[in-house]
Write a protein that holds these residues in place. Structure first.
Motif: not given
Ligand SMILES: [Mg+2]
Ligand SMILES: Nc1nc2c(ncn2[C@@H]2O[C@H](COP(=O)(O)OP(=O)(O)O)[C@@H](O)[C@H]2O)c(=O)[nH]1
Length: 279
Positions: A4, A17, A25, A44
């Motif tokens: 991320s 985040i 995540t 992601d």
């Molecule tokens: Mg992540």
């Protein structure tokens, strides 16, 4: 890990985040990158849970697996050399091996040389034609990686709009999140950053209302849900200090992201079933 962080720093804006805790995540995040060479949609993904016993972990694994098998043109497989190779890492490698698409091995956190298990990852270099050692945090070696990604990606015909092929709920560059979900994610991040090891995994955040008030203030009503009254007490803290701190941290970031003055009405609620209801 750094997946991320990599995406946020590449885009120059936060879409996902991040926290030092694993499994921050919780669903695949789609974002658009653009430069003079073209456009890339990045997805992601969460990490894989080795033991997916509860319904949330099962759903996360399922969504991650699905994302990897959806129309993906290229896989960036990111490993963290500062972490020992474990069972989960082995499981991820097993999944990556089966994907018949170009793959790039990305070894992240080269800025950290204090603790390294690099020898444990060395064997992978023979499996992947392309290996990049990067720092997602400092953006080291990210440019050559990006160039290679563009080389390996299939070229779309001019006029074909890659964006029309993906769901567009969010605003540029975030493609699959509306402002309610994004603000909830920012609140959830503060829980990951400010609470101890256990609590983040018992919580989620829900935004119920976002209203632009006449006085120029953006009013946001949100709840932090947790599975147990015990955790609720910890999230509120003595004299309400913890929730106040959490709210103020979240509010500042939302204000920065929106450029507006924010009033954040944040409460903590016990809901043992949020995993089933909201994921
Ligand atoms: Mg992540
Ligand atoms: N030192 C260092 N830390 C990093 C790097 N990339 C990410 N991190 C940190 O690693 C942690 C996990 O990052 P995150 O992006 O949430 O990982 P994810 O779970 O793979 O998405 C965060 O605390 C990041 O600040 C890096 O290149 N170097």
């Amino acid at each position: 890990m750094g997946k991320s962080t990599f995406l946020n720093n590449l885009l120059g804006t936060k879409v996902a985040i991040t926290s030092p805790k694993p499994q921050t995540t919780r669903f695949p995040i789609k974002a658009l990158f653009e430069n003079e060479d073209g456009q890339i949609i990045f997805i992601d993904t969460p990490g894989i849970f080795a033991k997916a016993e509860d319904s949330l972990s099962k759903k996360i694994n399922q969504q991650t697996f699905q994302a990897l098998h959806e129309n993906v043109d290229l896989v960036l497989y990111m490993v963290d050399h500062t972490r020992k190779r474990d069972f989960e890492e082995g499981k991820v490698l097993g999944i990556v091996r089966k994907i018949e698409k170009p793959k790039i091995l990305v070894i992240n956190k080269v800025d950290n040389t204090e603790e390294s298990y690099l020898p444990q990852y060395k064997f992978m270099e023979s499996e992947f034609k392309d290996v990049f050692l990067i720092s997602a945090l400092n953006q080291t070696h990210v440019k050559p990686l990006l160039r290679r990604i563009f080389e390996l990606l299939p070229e779309r015909k001019e006029g074909s709009d890659i964006l029309s092929e993906t769901q567009q709920k969010g605003s540029y560059p975030l493609l699959n999140m509306d402002s309610y979900v994004f603000v909830a994610e920012l609140i959830r991040e503060k829980v990951f950053l400010m609470m101890g090891e256990e609590i983040p995994y018992t919580t989620t955040a829900i935004v119920d209302e976002i209203t632009d008030r006449k006085n120029g203030i953006m009013y946001i009503k949100a709840r932090i849900l947790t599975t147990d009254n015990r955790y609720k007490r910890m999230l509120i803290g003595a004299g309400g200090r913890k929730i106040k701190e959490l709210g103020s941290y979240a509010r500042k970031e939302i204000a920065l992201a929106t450029g507006k003055k924010i009033y954040l009405d944040l409460t903590v609620v016990t809901d043992p079933h949020w995993q089933e209801t909201y994921y």
